[in-house]
Design an enzyme around this catalytic site. Sequence first.
Site, mmCIF file in Angstrom:
data_model
loop_
_atom_site.group_PDB
_atom_site.id
_atom_site.type_symbol
_atom_site.label_atom_id
_atom_site.label_comp_id
_atom_site.label_asym_id
_atom_site.label_seq_id
_atom_site.Cartn_x
_atom_site.Cartn_y
_atom_site.Cartn_z
ATOM 1 N N ARG A 17 13.033 79.976 64.976
ATOM 2 C CA ARG A 17 12.230 81.164 64.607
ATOM 3 C C ARG A 17 12.837 82.040 63.512
ATOM 4 N NH1 ARG A 17 8.097 78.716 66.443
ATOM 5 N NH2 ARG A 17 7.598 78.948 68.650
ATOM 6 N N ASP A 72 11.206 70.321 71.572
ATOM 7 C CA ASP A 72 10.144 71.204 71.059
ATOM 8 C C ASP A 72 10.291 72.611 71.647
ATOM 9 O OD1 ASP A 72 8.039 72.137 69.594
ATOM 10 O OD2 ASP A 72 6.495 70.969 70.608
#
Lengths: 429, 338
Positions: free
Chosen positions: A61, A304
């Site tokens: 992120r 993931d």
Amino acid sequence: MTTTYLIRNARVLGGEPTDLLLRDGIIAEIGAGLTAEGAEVIDADGLIALPGLVDLHTHLREPGREDAETVDSGTSAAALGGFTAVHAMANTDPVADTAGVVEQVWRLGREAGHCDVFPVGAVTVGLAGERLAELGAMADSAARVRVFSDDGKCVSDAVLMRRALEYVKAFDGVIAQHAQEPRLTEEAQMNEGELSGRLGLRGWPAVAEEAIIARDCLLAAHVGSRLHVCHVSTAGSVELIRWAKRNGWNVTAEACPHHLLLTDELAATYDPIYKVNPPLRSATDVEALRQGLADGTIDVVATDHAPHPHEDKDCEWQAAAFGMLGLETALSIVQQTMVDTGLLDWAGVAERMATTPAQMGRRAGHGRPIQPGAAANVVLYDPAHTHVVDPTETASLSRNTPYAGRELPGRVVATFLRGRATVLDGKLT
Amino acid sequence: MKRHLLSAADLTRSDAELVLETAEELRSLADRPIKKLPALRGRTVVNLFFEDSTRTRISFEAAAKRLSADVINFSAKGSSLSKGESLKDTALTLEAMGADAVVIRHWASGAPHLLANSGWVRSSVVNAGDGTHEHPTQALLDAFTMWRHLGSLDGRRVTIVGDVLHSRVARSNALLLQTLGAEVTLVAPPTLLPVGVEGWGVETSYDLDAALPKADAVMMLRVQRERMNAAFFPSAREYSRRYGMDARRMGTLQDHALVMHPGPMIRGMEITADVADSPRSVIVEQVTNGVAVRMAVLYLLLGGSESALGGTTDVAGDAGKDRTIEGADGSATAGGAA
């Protein structure tokens, strides 16, 4: 000068107990009854030693969504999960589609020091699926990018996908495809099946994944390039990849822990903690994934890991973000679904979570066999331990674990990155 | 009955029959000069509408007011694209105001479920239509309408025609009608039947003409013209020709068969004006029945499980209070609200 560690009675790949001496960043010695002056001794009685895990599919992120995760927090979670390297996906803001951004992420990883961070480069500029990003510049950068992906978006344009597959051959790259036919999945919310019809949630049909995988396998064969399929989720996809491998094509695939354990029935709660892309599928699909992972059709487990802030999950299903945390629970889920079921032994786990992903990312320093002279990337794991997942205990800045309250087997006791402990006694050092 | 009404599947057969019987008692109120009962005096019902729906909102509003509840209408605009205040914050606000029941209409499937199970509110939650999921009070009023005309629904054949894929009315009806013993046939072009519909326990058909002669009731669903832009059908004209209810098709129905529509109708699309206005059509009556059914639901969720009009009855409500409910002459007192 790093600490020297003498690990007593570890079961390498689940084998007979032996001692490991980690010194100067490498595995210096292996054998029974080792001694070493001044070494810190770790009692590894009952613990399994595996090569440090390598994740091919992590969302850190940063840059852009530091409210959800940072390189520092995400790699902390990785180390706690037994990982010594993660591949950071490109869907940041700005997108990792230039040498500048991938170098920044790579450098942040080095500064954090919890594990190696290998940035994944975007295939297309801004993940927009229109023109190729400067793949060569990213490959030549300090980050030495080898894996390219528009993950989150599919490279759906067949010509663009063909060109990308061809182009990365120049620097031994691989295209990791997020296989999702966009028109078949507009506003899709969950696996398309009887349940989506009953719940009134827009369906994400298996064919939308399988059609892209079939096309991409044919393209990869046609141009003689390397294709990697991200987060395979359906039985049909497993069958297609089996077919491609049987033909000798250079196709690899990953499965995520959540797709090995959870099913679409959980959507009936309307709790978006279970909302993920590709969606949770049926029990039949779960079984096919496990079999595919066991027989090598699916090469690797990738997490993931997808952190999201609380407000993006504490809302209507349709309004919620896709994705779930995965780094800290991955090995436990693999133990539960693959090892405890007898489908895979610990050597198989090491291959699918360390050796193969390191090879696919072309990272020679990782995923090496636990042998004298190899880089001391090692994880010590206690398979006999059980714990109940508490979302507040994660090192991630986010809390969106689908396993909250679930009892899972196993615990990462220690992680060593080039001989330096990043985790000891289950805690960050 | 459960504390919430989120899905028609929440209702057992005896629950559903209790709602219908209660609605029948309450419906008689519509013919009286004073259309008001004190049953929910002092209780607060919030109509929380995240999606425009004038008819459902005023139906619930009328129902709550006829039971003397205080009604707060809360329209929260917003969509998945333009997020306004979150459902959570809205719910916390309502909770702070002391709502006893929240009637929620929402564009997202499952939003009522979320509201009821999140711990954000303590009140009863009534689903007034959520996304393409369910609309249980619509199914109850449809069943009530059929029950009044046909008697018991056991073995009755109900044909539901149109955009089943996007219809919350069809989902709730398929569940409730089967609970009540009816046989349901869904008729639609294959594109507008959901994947997995074979698991619903209903019959399906692509052929409206074949389904009509055996039907005891035919429910026409609204079909949005825009659906043809997503290739669900080629044109409005072709849709009407294959799946619209017109006078010729109405002529193939049994004499007692009803023609229904949940509204709002698109005349000329799924139903022609002469059918909608014919004596067979119970479309306007459905609206009247809607108020009675919603009164019954609110009464049973908030008030009690005994007769709503049948003299003096002690009822143990969810709040643990003994309540006394009397006749429609307005003289009664409610113990919990005195």
